[in-house]
Design an enzyme around this catalytic site. Structure first.
Site, PDB file in Angstrom:
ATOM      1  N   HIS A   1       3.523 -12.432 -22.021  1.00  0.00           N
ATOM      2  CA  HIS A   1       3.533 -13.865 -21.718  1.00  0.00           C
ATOM      3  C   HIS A   1       2.212 -14.335 -21.114  1.00  0.00           C
ATOM      4  CE1 HIS A   1       4.316 -13.720 -17.270  1.00  0.00           C
ATOM      5  NE2 HIS A   1       4.971 -12.618 -17.549  1.00  0.00           N
TER       6      HIS A   1
ATOM      7  N   ASP B   1      -0.024 -10.397 -13.807  1.00  0.00           N
ATOM      8  CA  ASP B   1       1.258 -10.713 -14.431  1.00  0.00           C
ATOM      9  C   ASP B   1       1.105 -12.065 -15.137  1.00  0.00           C
ATOM     10  OD1 ASP B   1       3.919 -11.205 -15.044  1.00  0.00           O
ATOM     11  OD2 ASP B   1       4.584 -11.428 -12.968  1.00  0.00           O
TER      12      ASP B   1
ATOM     13  N   GLU C   1       7.926 -17.528 -19.473  1.00  0.00           N
ATOM     14  CA  GLU C   1       8.590 -16.340 -18.939  1.00  0.00           C
ATOM     15  C   GLU C   1       8.891 -16.479 -17.461  1.00  0.00           C
ATOM     16  OE1 GLU C   1       9.173 -12.400 -17.094  1.00  0.00           O
ATOM     17  OE2 GLU C   1       7.607 -13.887 -16.663  1.00  0.00           O
TER      18      GLU C   1
ATOM     19  N   HIS D   1       3.231 -10.894  -7.828  1.00  0.00           N
ATOM     20  CA  HIS D   1       3.371 -12.313  -7.485  1.00  0.00           C
ATOM     21  C   HIS D   1       2.562 -12.704  -6.250  1.00  0.00           C
ATOM     22  CE1 HIS D   1       7.075 -13.717 -10.014  1.00  0.00           C
ATOM     23  NE2 HIS D   1       6.191 -13.038 -10.723  1.00  0.00           N
TER      24      HIS D   1
END
Length: 346
Positions: free
Chosen positions: A71, A188, A222, A322
């Site tokens: 993603h 990410d 996502e 994150h």
């Protein structure tokens, strides 16, 4: 069987992807980067109505179609309101950790493409001023943006063209160390996308075709749970490439490729996951098999949406997910090698 993946390419591709902002729903700047790398290897990009880019690799056997997805969307924010003093309040896009964002430079993007930088701060921003500066919970109701503009009223902010719903992205601060560690926001999932392109580069330069028709997909939603909810109907297998996790319950590390056999939502397909584990062994990958808890991928989103596919998930492990994330170039390399082994179906 050894596959030699170009680490310099992985690094350069990742840095370019990282520096193209793409918080959830904001695709205008990163999709052209995908088109650039696709063209580099002789491919054209197609899109679905969610602005997902696809690259199609014809296989030795086109009677079966598999899909590899990484993603493009990242965590971000939207303008929630403008206070009377010109401060901007926010809503999150994805699972933000506000404590990790405090003090960062952010950018507000207007509907007509203007950009304004600002400071992301807590409303109790200084220990010299506020009794609760250390103890106040950092959340959507206590965090704000002060623009790097001479504004002190709501009207002055609105005069810049800023309105409710404007996208906000965070300065990623990409760093690559002498020892091969990569520190940046939004590994990410852009580290996974770089690994997919590392696989594509290897396959192109070695003049190899995948065993089956292979779609490379790069969804945009996502982080809020529906990136992979739609799949082209011909897809039979979906391998999501997403970050692995590092923690007390996990075997993964920043040098290895993690193979996820279960996430928060569901176990992944046992047969496909076993096949990928065996491919990792044959390809000489440094790998780990793990179960991830507070975690999901586009492959599990596809299953929840009712797609009739075999699903699996792999990816390099990241420290501080994150937040300001860290991984190692070895993790990207092992992920790309495993992808080569998967598409060749060794």
């Amino acid at each position: 069987m050894e596959y030699i993946i170009d680490n310099q390419f992985l690094r350069d591709c990742l840095e370019e992807l990282i520096n193209a902002p793409s918080p959830v729903s904001y695709y205008e700047e990163v999709n052209p980067v995908v088109e650039k790398y696709a063209a580099m290897f002789g491919y054209q990009v197609t899109y679905d109505r969610k602005h997902t880019p696809y690259i199609t690799m014809e296989g030795e056997d086109n009677s079966k179609t598999v899909l590899i997805g990484g993603h493009l969307d990242t965590l971000g924010m939207m303008v929630r309101r403008i206070d009377d003093d010109g401060s901007i309040r926010i809503r999150n896009l994805g699972g933000l950790s506000y404590t990790s964002l405090e003090g960062e430079t952010v950018w507000v993007v207007t509907r007509d493409g203007r950009k304004y930088s600002g400071l992301f701060a807590c409303q109790s921003h200084s220990t010299h001023v506020f009794e609760d500066a250390r103890s106040l919970e950092r959340d959507e109701n206590t965090m704000l943006i002060r623009l790097d503009e001479e504004v002190s009223t709501k009207a002055e902010v609105e005069a810049l063209g800023i309105q409710h719903g404007d996208i906000i992205y965070v300065e990623p601060r990409f760093q690559y160390t002498e020892k091969g560690f990569i520190k940046s926001r939004f590994l990410d999932d852009k580290a996974a996308v770089a690994s997919i392109f590392g696989m594509l580069k290897y396959m192109t330069e070695q003049k190899l075709k995948p065993k089956y028709r292979t779609l490379l997909a790069f969804p945009h939603y996502e982080e809020i749970g529906h990136g992979g909810a739609y799949l082209p109907p011909e897809v039979e297998e979906f391998v999501a490439v997403d970050i692995g996790l590092i923690g007390p319950d996990y075997n993964g590390n920043e040098h290895a490729v993690s193979i996820c056999c279960k996430d928060f939502h569901s176990p992944y397909d046992r047969g496909l996951t076993t096949r990928i584990i065996n491919q990792a062994k044959k390809a000489g990958c440094d790998y780990a098999v793990d179960i991830f808890y507070r975690y999901g991928t586009d492959a599990s989103a596809a299953l929840k949406a009712g797609n009739n596919v075999y699903a699996a998930a792999i990816g390099m492990a990241c420290y501080c997910s994150h937040g300001m994330e860290r991984t190692h170039i070895d993790g990207l390399n092992n992920t790309a090698k495993l992808l080569v082994a998967y598409v060749l179906d060794i």
